[in-house]
Design a protein around this motif. Structure first.
Motif, mmCIF file in Angstrom:
data_model
loop_
_atom_site.group_PDB
_atom_site.id
_atom_site.type_symbol
_atom_site.label_atom_id
_atom_site.label_comp_id
_atom_site.label_asym_id
_atom_site.label_seq_id
_atom_site.Cartn_x
_atom_site.Cartn_y
_atom_site.Cartn_z
ATOM 1 N N LEU A 5 110.718 -29.742 62.196
ATOM 2 C CA LEU A 5 110.365 -30.464 63.864
ATOM 3 C C LEU A 5 111.170 -31.269 63.831
ATOM 4 N N PRO A 6 111.953 -31.362 65.623
ATOM 5 C CA PRO A 6 112.586 -31.915 66.137
ATOM 6 C C PRO A 6 112.297 -33.703 65.858
ATOM 7 N N GLY A 7 113.477 -34.222 65.514
ATOM 8 C CA GLY A 7 113.046 -35.540 65.788
ATOM 9 C C GLY A 7 112.931 -36.121 64.143
ATOM 10 N N LYS A 8 111.735 -36.671 64.453
ATOM 11 C CA LYS A 8 110.804 -36.905 63.738
ATOM 12 C C LYS A 8 110.022 -35.652 62.192
ATOM 13 N N ASP A 9 110.935 -35.329 61.478
ATOM 14 C CA ASP A 9 110.229 -34.492 60.407
ATOM 15 C C ASP A 9 108.670 -34.505 60.458
ATOM 16 N N GLY A 10 108.328 -33.057 60.056
ATOM 17 C CA GLY A 10 106.970 -32.983 60.004
ATOM 18 C C GLY A 10 106.247 -33.151 58.934
ATOM 19 N N GLN A 11 106.759 -33.929 57.669
ATOM 20 C CA GLN A 11 106.272 -34.368 56.406
ATOM 21 C C GLN A 11 106.029 -35.731 56.939
ATOM 22 N N ASP A 12 106.835 -36.435 57.869
ATOM 23 C CA ASP A 12 106.726 -37.726 58.132
ATOM 24 C C ASP A 12 105.015 -37.737 59.406
ATOM 25 N N VAL A 13 106.015 -37.241 59.428
ATOM 26 C CA VAL A 13 104.534 -36.352 60.684
ATOM 27 C C VAL A 13 102.967 -36.690 60.295
ATOM 28 N N LEU A 14 102.861 -35.195 59.319
ATOM 29 C CA LEU A 14 101.526 -35.444 58.521
ATOM 30 C C LEU A 14 101.137 -37.115 57.495
ATOM 31 N N ARG A 15 102.509 -37.908 56.944
ATOM 32 C CA ARG A 15 101.658 -38.570 57.134
ATOM 33 C C ARG A 15 101.153 -40.122 58.204
ATOM 34 N N ALA A 16 101.595 -40.251 58.991
ATOM 35 C CA ALA A 16 101.685 -40.804 59.386
ATOM 36 C C ALA A 16 100.202 -40.219 60.788
ATOM 37 N N ILE A 17 99.953 -38.971 60.352
ATOM 38 C CA ILE A 17 98.255 -39.105 60.764
ATOM 39 C C ILE A 17 97.237 -39.357 59.834
ATOM 40 N N ARG A 18 98.012 -39.323 58.379
ATOM 41 C CA ARG A 18 96.384 -39.414 57.207
ATOM 42 C C ARG A 18 96.707 -40.834 57.407
ATOM 43 N N ALA A 19 97.451 -41.292 57.623
ATOM 44 C CA ALA A 19 97.017 -42.568 58.007
ATOM 45 C C ALA A 19 96.167 -43.224 58.966
ATOM 46 N N ARG A 20 95.513 -43.259 59.973
ATOM 47 C CA ARG A 20 94.551 -43.114 60.740
ATOM 48 C C ARG A 20 94.276 -42.653 61.210
ATOM 49 N N ASN A 21 94.281 -40.937 60.760
ATOM 50 C CA ASN A 21 93.149 -39.907 61.336
ATOM 51 C C ASN A 21 93.100 -39.163 60.097
ATOM 52 N N ASN A 22 91.411 -38.731 60.313
ATOM 53 C CA ASN A 22 90.972 -37.265 58.634
ATOM 54 C C ASN A 22 91.171 -35.850 59.693
ATOM 55 N N VAL A 23 91.779 -35.507 60.535
ATOM 56 C CA VAL A 23 91.311 -34.518 61.159
ATOM 57 C C VAL A 23 92.182 -33.160 60.478
ATOM 58 N N PRO A 24 91.194 -32.330 60.498
ATOM 59 C CA PRO A 24 91.621 -31.430 59.507
ATOM 60 C C PRO A 24 92.517 -30.682 59.700
ATOM 61 N N LEU A 25 93.782 -29.963 59.173
ATOM 62 C CA LEU A 25 94.994 -30.475 59.100
ATOM 63 C C LEU A 25 95.549 -28.990 58.130
ATOM 64 N N LEU A 26 96.161 -28.287 58.828
ATOM 65 C CA LEU A 26 96.619 -26.636 58.510
ATOM 66 C C LEU A 26 98.383 -26.872 58.468
ATOM 67 N N LEU B 241 108.010 -24.748 46.447
ATOM 68 C CA LEU B 241 106.977 -24.450 45.387
ATOM 69 C C LEU B 241 106.512 -26.663 46.415
ATOM 70 N N GLU B 242 108.594 -27.469 45.875
ATOM 71 C CA GLU B 242 107.827 -28.837 45.935
ATOM 72 C C GLU B 242 108.044 -28.911 47.438
ATOM 73 N N GLN B 243 108.161 -28.200 48.296
ATOM 74 C CA GLN B 243 107.659 -28.746 49.789
ATOM 75 C C GLN B 243 106.216 -28.246 50.304
ATOM 76 N N ARG B 244 106.284 -27.132 49.279
ATOM 77 C CA ARG B 244 104.363 -27.367 49.285
ATOM 78 C C ARG B 244 103.364 -27.996 48.363
ATOM 79 N N LEU B 245 103.940 -28.700 47.538
ATOM 80 C CA LEU B 245 103.571 -29.900 46.450
ATOM 81 C C LEU B 245 103.470 -31.255 47.530
ATOM 82 N N LEU B 246 104.240 -31.758 48.659
ATOM 83 C CA LEU B 246 104.597 -32.845 49.064
ATOM 84 C C LEU B 246 103.986 -32.484 50.594
#
Length: 220
Positions: free
Chosen positions: A54-75, A83-88
């Protein structure tokens, strides 16, 4: 069922959103991580599809921010196939990881599987003892009769009620699960759909609680 798609590629985003709507999901689409976080802060979603590039805020950072406040199912849906990216992504809180390019049929099946796991259900068919609903085929069965095919919005409404049997859902709650952003909410749409479902499945399938909303029973 309401889905938030987070994807910056215009062609992919438009195609996935259209396919989700064809599959009876109310699909909203945003193109960057910050908008996704702002949207999730004020709107309920049943599932998130998150691109990592994603532009600006990277998707891994967005994922961590979502999980810090929300347990919504996420794909996670991404072209990052290392492999490292998948594991992250998985260790960061994603419920599944789908690599681009993907077939929509596979993505939809993975979405259904994640929703079942998050809901604590192993069986692919929803039911309350009186009526059952197959999300894969959008067919419903009631009273031992033959399965009947539902329209997209009939399916979306019955699916929302069967996810929470015994709970009363208001008109606005049902509309949120039927319509995405930019889709016109038709006058008396909920009543029209419930009438159609009762005609196909029987009047006892959905109960009206006057002045409050509609519900399905907890069991037969």
């Amino acid at each position: 069922m309401r889905v938030l798609l987070v994807e910056d590629d215009a062609m992919i985003g438009a195609a996935v959103q259209a396919a989700l709507r064809d599959a009876a999901y109310a699909a909203d689409w945003v193109r960057n991580g910050q908008t996704a976080l702002d949207t999730l802060a004020c709107q309920h979603y049943d599932l998130v599809l998150l691109d990592l590039g994603l532009p600006g805020k990277d998707g891994q950072d967005v994922l961590r921010a979502i999980r810090a406040r929300n347990n919504v199912p996420l794909l996670v849906i991404t072209a990052r196939d290392a492999l490292e990216q998948r594991l992250l992504g998985l260790d960061g809180g994603a419920d599944d990881y789908v690599l681009k390019p993907f077939e929509m049929a596979e993505l939809l099946a993975r979405m259904r599987a994640v929703l079942r796991r998050k809901g604590g259900a192993a069986a692919p068919v929803l039911g309350n003892g009186s009526v059952s609903l197959d999300p894969a085929t959008r067919e419903a069965t009631a009273g031992g009769a033959a399965p009947v095919q539902l329209s997209n919005r009939e399916f979306a409404l019955l699916h929302a009620l069967l996810l929470r049997p015994g709970a009363i859902l208001s008109r606005s709650e049902l509309e949120e699960r039927i319509y995405g952003w930019g889709e016109e909410v038709e006058s008396n749409a909920v009543e029209f759909l419930i009438h159609a479902l009762r005609k196909k499945l029987g009047t006892a399938v959905i109960r009206n609680v006057r002045g409050v909303g509609w519900m399905t029973s907890k069991g037969a």
